[in-house]
Design an enzyme around this catalytic site. Structure first.
Site, PDB file in Angstrom:
ATOM      1  N   SER A   9      -7.961  -5.588   4.936  1.00 13.14           N
ATOM      2  CA  SER A   9      -8.503  -5.336   3.599  1.00 13.14           C
ATOM      3  C   SER A   9      -8.766  -6.625   2.807  1.00 13.14           C
ATOM      4  CB  SER A   9      -7.573  -4.395   2.809  1.00 13.14           C
ATOM      5  OG  SER A   9      -7.456  -3.159   3.455  1.00 13.14           O
ATOM      6  N   HIS A  69       2.563   3.536  -8.970  1.00 14.88           N
ATOM      7  CA  HIS A  69       2.492   2.088  -9.213  1.00 14.88           C
ATOM      8  C   HIS A  69       3.775   1.610  -9.910  1.00 14.88           C
ATOM      9  CE1 HIS A  69      -1.468   2.089  -7.671  1.00 14.88           C
ATOM     10  NE2 HIS A  69      -2.038   2.695  -8.697  1.00 14.88           N
ATOM     11  N   ASP A 104       0.835  -1.206   0.000  1.00 12.75           N
ATOM     12  CA  ASP A 104       0.000   0.000   0.000  1.00 12.75           C
ATOM     13  C   ASP A 104       0.871   1.258   0.000  1.00 12.75           C
ATOM     14  OD1 ASP A 104      -2.362   1.332  -0.059  1.00 12.75           O
ATOM     15  OD2 ASP A 104      -2.819   1.087   2.069  1.00 12.75           O
ATOM     16  N   ASN A 140     -10.363  -3.606  -5.903  1.00 10.69           N
ATOM     17  CA  ASN A 140      -9.659  -2.554  -6.657  1.00 10.69           C
ATOM     18  C   ASN A 140     -10.283  -2.269  -8.025  1.00 10.69           C
ATOM     19  OD1 ASN A 140      -6.343  -3.451  -5.402  1.00 10.69           O
ATOM     20  ND2 ASN A 140      -7.723  -1.835  -4.711  1.00 10.69           N
TER      21      ASN A 140
END
Ligand code: IPE
Ligand code: MG
Length: 240
Positions: free
Chosen positions: A178, A19, A2, A50
């Protein structure tokens, strides 16, 4: 992994640059994991939740995944890294699945370390799929309901064949799971770091392994009388 978005935003860059930086951070960490004897490194790369991100970001992440798999495939084989895809196939673009399949095949005989790539992964979806799989087998008559045990459930999950993680590291400050490996993390040690994933380096992994080694794990039992606080943990970090 993350914190890619925040890493980019803090530099005034588009999220996708975060990313890209995050993807670059993987190889040295993977190499370090192999060096310190970790058998399985699992990376939560894209969750089933996502997909709710903007289409452009999702597309960029899928393209990045294809690019990196193609770019890294030979290097993974050379370094003895076996790739295992973890997650649902359904929903992933064909191109991504093709590159994942090709990399799994190319690295099938590698045994220095396993890189489990959680892509299109969500623990609840995984448990639903496992329940359906077991129920179908029971209905067909190939599975007796009273023989269903923890090992049967484990082997119906996406991580079938992998040991449960010993240590979970979550980067970038949030302290939650998560929807990650809810069954498999039952007895994992949890470590939450503020460092954003693109800034995560081998030194962070080494520190995490040291922290892990200092924890006392009893799995619901009690510590052997010969061990007291401060003694080294008899178990070493095998899977992260
Ligand atoms: C994690 O970084 C990467 C993926 C989910 C693909 P984020 O994109 O969640 O980064 P933050 O949380 O916005 O900083
Ligand atoms: Mg995030």
């Amino acid at each position: 992994m993350d914190g890619n978005g925040r890493w980019a935003q803090s530099r005034g860059l588009p999220r996708v640059d975060g990313h890209r930086a995050g993807a670059l951070a993987i190889r040295p960490v993977l190499e370090c994991a192999a060096e310190i004897g970790i058998q399985v490194l699992t990376l939560y790369s894209f969750s089933s939740e996502n997909w709710s991100r903007p289409v452009a970001e999702v597309d960029a992440l899928m393209a990045l995944c294809v690019e990196k798999l193609v770019e890294e495939r030979d290097g993974l084989v050379r370094s003895g890294v076996r790739l295992k895809r973890v997650g649902l196939r359904d929903g992933l673009p064909t191109r991504v699945l093709d590159e994942l399949d090709a990399t799994e095949q190319a690295t099938a005989a590698c045994n220095r370390i396993t890189l489990a790539l959680a892509l299109n992964y969500g623990a609840r979806a995984e448990l639903v799929a496992a329940a359906r799989h077991l129920a179908t087998r029971a209905t067909e008559g190939s599975l007796a309901v009273d023989t269903i045990d923890e090992a049967q459930v484990s082997s119906a999950l996406c991580t079938s064949g992998l040991p449960d993680p010993d240590l979970l590291i979550r980067t970038a400050g949030q302290q939650r799971l998560s929807n990650f490996l809810l069954w498999q993390l039952s007895y994992a040690e949890l470590l939450f770091l503020d460092v954003l994933w693109p800034d995560f380096r081998p030194t962070h992994l080494r520190d995490a392994a040291t922290e892990f080694a200092a924890r006392k794990r009893t799995f619901g039992g009690v510590l052997p009388p010969t061990l007291s606080k401060g003694d080294p943990n008899p178990l070493s970090a095998r899977t992260v």
